[in-house]
Write an enzyme that holds these catalytic residues in place. Structure first.
Site: not given
Length: 391
Positions: A112, A262
């Site tokens: 990341y 999610p």
């Protein structure tokens, strides 16, 4: 006398609380799009669940590792995934606001940025390091010193050891609580990977072992060498692939499950439509599922979630996260955001529950909606569900 962290705790909480005024507007969008004739449950008015910041008090177990019931994904904090962020200092403050609100579980990776997300997490959490759980990931051929992407996976034992030592420096800590293999390396037996992590656990550099997007047989083989604490896969109302094999396997072996994306990369919050123009550099613009045609075809899911948001006095994001947590007690979602109002909105999911009848009905309604479009580009999909080569 104030503790060394009390000053930033107060400042970041006030900054976060100031953003709450924006949250009811999100729920209002859901209410406006839903069927206005639906009954209201428990005598509450819609949106009542998001009028104040929620402190996360619930705790869940990933294997033997206890974490807050909702974590924070830190992938978007670098401004290189879903578009630019306000500032690095704001991202540090956002993490500290999450700590103030009871979050103990923070997820990052060397990929990341690369490397920059770990640096942000390390700076933000250094004052409270012993109070939180940090998860990070190795597994790509990234120079651990420069962040240069050299292409493809790399889980050779010597690379893992070098990567972990560099991670510890960026995270400003002497141990990583949960270390995942980010993607299975098709050239390295998983027994070698698990054995290397087992050695690192023995040295005190790592606490627990996990896998991300692995093949099911690789899970069994890794678990036999070093018990797995968690599997991290994409999972949401929009993508329910883990239902078939991975979730039953986690249940069988006592492994926790951590859903990434999610809220479907923002889709299940109701803030993405067929007319959405993604910012330059936003990864989501390239995802097949986000073509205008597929977004249009998938809108029935958003409408379903919006209807349930009105019924439950919540926002679509909260319904999405609460649905995940209701599936299994060992599921811990890690929504990622770079905006404090969204952060605090997400935490409201911790107070949203479903009765058994409600959950059964919602599950059936979600399952009845077909989803159109692949969740990732072909090159990314090819790295998921991979089985490691034999030892």
């Amino acid at each position: 006398m104030d503790s060394p962290t009390s000053g930033w705790r107060r400042r970041t909480f006030l900054r976060g609380a100031a953003g709450l005024a924006a949250i009811p507007a999100l729920a209002g969008v859901a209410a406006g799009c839903a069927n206005s004739t639906e009954p209201k449950l428990d005598g509450r008015q819609p949106n009542s669940a998001v009028t104040a910041a929620t402190t996360i008090t619930g705790r869940r177990k990933l294997g033997s590792l206890e974490v807050s019931s909702i974590g924070l994904g830190c992938q978007t904090l670098t401004g290189k995934l879903y578009g630019p962020v306000t500032s690095r200092a704001d991202m540090v403050a956002l993490i500290r606001t999450a700590v103030d609100q009871g979050v103990t579980f923070f997820d990052t990776a060397e990929a990341y940025g690369p490397l920059e997300s770990e640096r942000i997490v390390g700076e933000a959490l250094q004052p409270v390091r012993d109070q939180v759980v940090i998860a990070t990931k190795f597994g790509f051929d990234i120079d651990p010193d420069t962040g240069e992407r050299r292409g493809g996976p790399d889980s050779k034992p010597e690379h893992i050891r070098r990567a972990v030592d560099a991670m510890l420096q960026r995270l400003r800590t002497d141990h990583i609580d949960l270390l995942y293999q980010h993607r299975v390396d098709p050239t390295v037996p998983i027994e070698d990977v698990a054995g290397t992590v087992k050695d690192l656990i023995g040295q005190g550099k790592v606490g627990h072992f996990g896998l991300s997007e692995p093949g099911p047989e690789t899970v069994r083989r890794a678990h036999a060498v070093q018990p797995l604490t968690a599997i991290q896969n994409e999972y949401s109302m929009l993508w329910r692939g883990p239902d078939a094999q991975i979730l039953p396997l986690c249940d069988e072996l006592g492994i926790g499950f951590v859903p990434w994306a999610p809220v479907g990369m923002g889709f299940t919050t109701g803030t993405i439509t067929p007319y959405t123009q993604f910012a330059e550099g936003d990864f989501r613009a390239s995802v097949p599922r986000n073509s205008r045609e597929n977004l249009s075809a998938n809108m029935p899911l958003v409408q379903l979630i919006q209807r349930w948001a009105v019924l439950k006095g919540a926002t679509p994001a909260q319904v999405s996260l609460a649905w995940l947590m209701a599936q299994k007690p060992w599921i811990v979602p890690i929504p990622s955001t770079s905006r404090t109002p969204h952060l605090l909105e997400n935490f409201g999911a911790g107070e949203l529950t479903f009765t058994p009848d409600e959950l059964s009905q919602l599950n059936a309604e979600v399952a009845a909606i077909p989803i159109h479009g692949d969740r990732l580009l072909p090159v990314n999909l090819a790295q998921t569900g991979v089985e490691a080569p034999p030892k």
